[in-house]
Structures are given as C-alpha cells and as structure tokens.
Write a protein that holds these residues in place. Sequence first.
Motif, mmCIF file in Angstrom:
data_model
loop_
_atom_site.group_PDB
_atom_site.id
_atom_site.type_symbol
_atom_site.label_atom_id
_atom_site.label_comp_id
_atom_site.label_asym_id
_atom_site.label_seq_id
_atom_site.Cartn_x
_atom_site.Cartn_y
_atom_site.Cartn_z
ATOM 1 N N GLU A 112 0.837 -1.196 0.000
ATOM 2 C CA GLU A 112 0.000 0.000 0.000
ATOM 3 C C GLU A 112 0.869 1.241 0.000
ATOM 4 N N GLU A 113 0.339 2.284 -0.611
ATOM 5 C CA GLU A 113 0.996 3.585 -0.686
ATOM 6 C C GLU A 113 -0.071 4.648 -0.452
ATOM 7 N N SER A 114 0.320 5.760 0.160
ATOM 8 C CA SER A 114 -0.615 6.844 0.463
ATOM 9 C C SER A 114 -0.057 8.186 0.026
ATOM 10 N N VAL A 115 -0.984 9.142 -0.157
ATOM 11 C CA VAL A 115 -0.599 10.511 -0.487
ATOM 12 C C VAL A 115 -1.656 11.455 0.099
ATOM 13 N N PRO A 116 -1.216 12.591 0.671
ATOM 14 C CA PRO A 116 -2.194 13.602 1.077
ATOM 15 C C PRO A 116 -2.603 14.416 -0.152
ATOM 16 N N ILE A 117 -3.877 14.757 -0.223
ATOM 17 C CA ILE A 117 -4.398 15.496 -1.370
ATOM 18 C C ILE A 117 -5.203 16.684 -0.856
ATOM 19 N N GLY A 118 -4.998 17.833 -1.444
ATOM 20 C CA GLY A 118 -5.734 19.041 -1.062
ATOM 21 C C GLY A 118 -7.067 19.126 -1.772
ATOM 22 N N ALA A 119 -7.917 18.154 -1.537
ATOM 23 C CA ALA A 119 -9.273 18.125 -2.102
ATOM 24 C C ALA A 119 -10.148 17.350 -1.123
ATOM 25 N N ASP A 120 -11.459 17.532 -1.245
ATOM 26 C CA ASP A 120 -12.359 16.837 -0.323
ATOM 27 C C ASP A 120 -12.500 15.358 -0.702
ATOM 28 N N ALA A 121 -12.940 14.564 0.265
ATOM 29 C CA ALA A 121 -13.014 13.106 0.108
ATOM 30 C C ALA A 121 -13.943 12.688 -1.031
ATOM 31 N N ARG A 122 -15.046 13.381 -1.234
ATOM 32 C CA ARG A 122 -15.979 13.005 -2.307
ATOM 33 C C ARG A 122 -15.368 13.236 -3.688
ATOM 34 N N THR A 123 -14.596 14.298 -3.830
ATOM 35 C CA THR A 123 -13.920 14.571 -5.107
ATOM 36 C C THR A 123 -12.889 13.484 -5.395
ATOM 37 N N VAL A 124 -12.128 13.122 -4.380
ATOM 38 C CA VAL A 124 -11.119 12.080 -4.537
ATOM 39 C C VAL A 124 -11.798 10.749 -4.862
ATOM 40 N N TYR A 125 -12.868 10.426 -4.156
ATOM 41 C CA TYR A 125 -13.607 9.184 -4.417
ATOM 42 C C TYR A 125 -14.088 9.140 -5.866
ATOM 43 N N ALA A 126 -14.656 10.241 -6.356
ATOM 44 C CA ALA A 126 -15.167 10.276 -7.733
ATOM 45 C C ALA A 126 -14.071 9.949 -8.743
ATOM 46 N N PRO A 174 -10.128 21.638 2.663
ATOM 47 C CA PRO A 174 -10.214 20.185 2.480
ATOM 48 C C PRO A 174 -8.849 19.535 2.337
ATOM 49 N N ARG A 175 -8.709 18.395 2.974
ATOM 50 C CA ARG A 175 -7.464 17.622 2.880
ATOM 51 C C ARG A 175 -7.831 16.165 3.103
ATOM 52 N N THR A 176 -7.345 15.327 2.215
ATOM 53 C CA THR A 176 -7.714 13.915 2.214
ATOM 54 C C THR A 176 -6.462 13.067 2.085
ATOM 55 N N ARG A 177 -6.440 11.934 2.782
ATOM 56 C CA ARG A 177 -5.373 10.950 2.567
ATOM 57 C C ARG A 177 -5.963 9.865 1.673
ATOM 58 N N LEU A 178 -5.318 9.636 0.542
ATOM 59 C CA LEU A 178 -5.723 8.568 -0.376
ATOM 60 C C LEU A 178 -4.696 7.455 -0.280
ATOM 61 N N ASP A 204 0.239 10.101 -7.608
ATOM 62 C CA ASP A 204 0.708 11.426 -8.029
ATOM 63 C C ASP A 204 -0.181 12.002 -9.127
ATOM 64 N N ARG A 205 -0.618 11.177 -10.061
ATOM 65 C CA ARG A 205 -1.481 11.645 -11.148
ATOM 66 C C ARG A 205 -2.863 12.033 -10.637
ATOM 67 N N ILE A 206 -3.400 11.248 -9.719
ATOM 68 C CA ILE A 206 -4.712 11.582 -9.139
ATOM 69 C C ILE A 206 -4.611 12.905 -8.389
ATOM 70 N N LYS A 207 -3.579 13.038 -7.588
ATOM 71 C CA LYS A 207 -3.371 14.267 -6.806
ATOM 72 C C LYS A 207 -3.302 15.474 -7.737
ATOM 73 N N ALA A 208 -2.518 15.387 -8.797
ATOM 74 C CA ALA A 208 -2.371 16.495 -9.737
ATOM 75 C C ALA A 208 -3.701 16.844 -10.414
ATOM 76 N N ALA A 209 -4.526 15.838 -10.660
ATOM 77 C CA ALA A 209 -5.783 16.064 -11.366
ATOM 78 C C ALA A 209 -6.882 16.652 -10.484
ATOM 79 N N VAL A 210 -6.913 16.274 -9.213
ATOM 80 C CA VAL A 210 -8.054 16.696 -8.372
ATOM 81 C C VAL A 210 -7.760 17.899 -7.467
ATOM 82 N N GLU A 211 -6.486 18.222 -7.238
ATOM 83 C CA GLU A 211 -6.197 19.387 -6.414
ATOM 84 C C GLU A 211 -6.465 20.653 -7.204
#
Length: 165
Positions: A8-22, A107-111, A156-163
Amino acid sequence: MDREWVVEESVPIGADARTVYAAVADPRRMGEWSPEVFAAWVRGRAIRPGTRFVGFNRISWRVWFTTCQVTVAVPGEAFAFRVTVFGIPTAIWGYRIEDIADDPAVPRTRLTEYWEDLRRGGRRAAFAGLLGKVFTGVPAERRAAVNRAGMRATLDRIKAAVEPA
C-alpha cells in the motif's frame, strides 16, 4: 527476501473526500491514472458492489486483460475490486479515502491505494503466477515492487488532477 503479498501507498491530497472518491471509483478513468492500465470496459452504467469490468493493461509491448468485480463502493470512503484471470482469483485492488483536514474550510484527504496478491498456495495459484509472468513479463516474486512503483505514479497523477490549481 520474503515475498510481499500486500502493498500500500498513500498521499495527502488538497481536495475533499468526495472529489477524490469520484476520481478513483470509476474504472473507466483508470487509464488516466495508472501507468499499467490503458482502458476499462464497464458492464452497465452504475458503479456499485457487484459491477463487473474488464481492465486492459500494458507493460512495454505486452498487453493483457483482467476480469474484475467491484466489492466495495462507499462514496467518500472506500472503493475496491477483485481481479481474476481466466476465473482464477489473482488480486484485490482498492482505495481508502480519509478526511485529514484540521480546518473544515480547507479540504485535505489521505488517499491510500492497496493491493493484495491472492495467488497463494495450490495449483491454481501457481498457474495464475505462471500466467502473470507470461502475459506481463513480471515474475510473481517481483509483482509487489512493480505495483508499488505503479501506485506511486497513480497517486501522483490523481493528486495532480483533483487538487485545485
């Protein structure tokens, strides 16, 4: 070195959990994120537990497909699916989404992306490992390391796209 069965790997993302989930809960978008997946065909429109899809994958010149079934789909919290190859259980892939904001206005989410190798014991598991090596070029013993690198790129790609920019 012992074989890794779970990664498993994690990253903090500056977006809300629902946006990351989508972003992670639609297999049709996996080609945007994953360095290995280039397309997914989803049976039906809704993505919920039981939804089946086919993932199309590539490493270099090697191309293969997997059959998948969504096992967990909880908006804003978790998404996971089980992977089989020719009916043989191969892996579980998933995402955990956690709100880690100290301030509700920011908003801040750990994915967390995780993978579990299901090719354990028995002739079917050995056969699945052999198929994996033939189709992907990656021996089962190296699959965890390959997946870890792929997860880092995916996150990294998800983070770049949703932040927000």
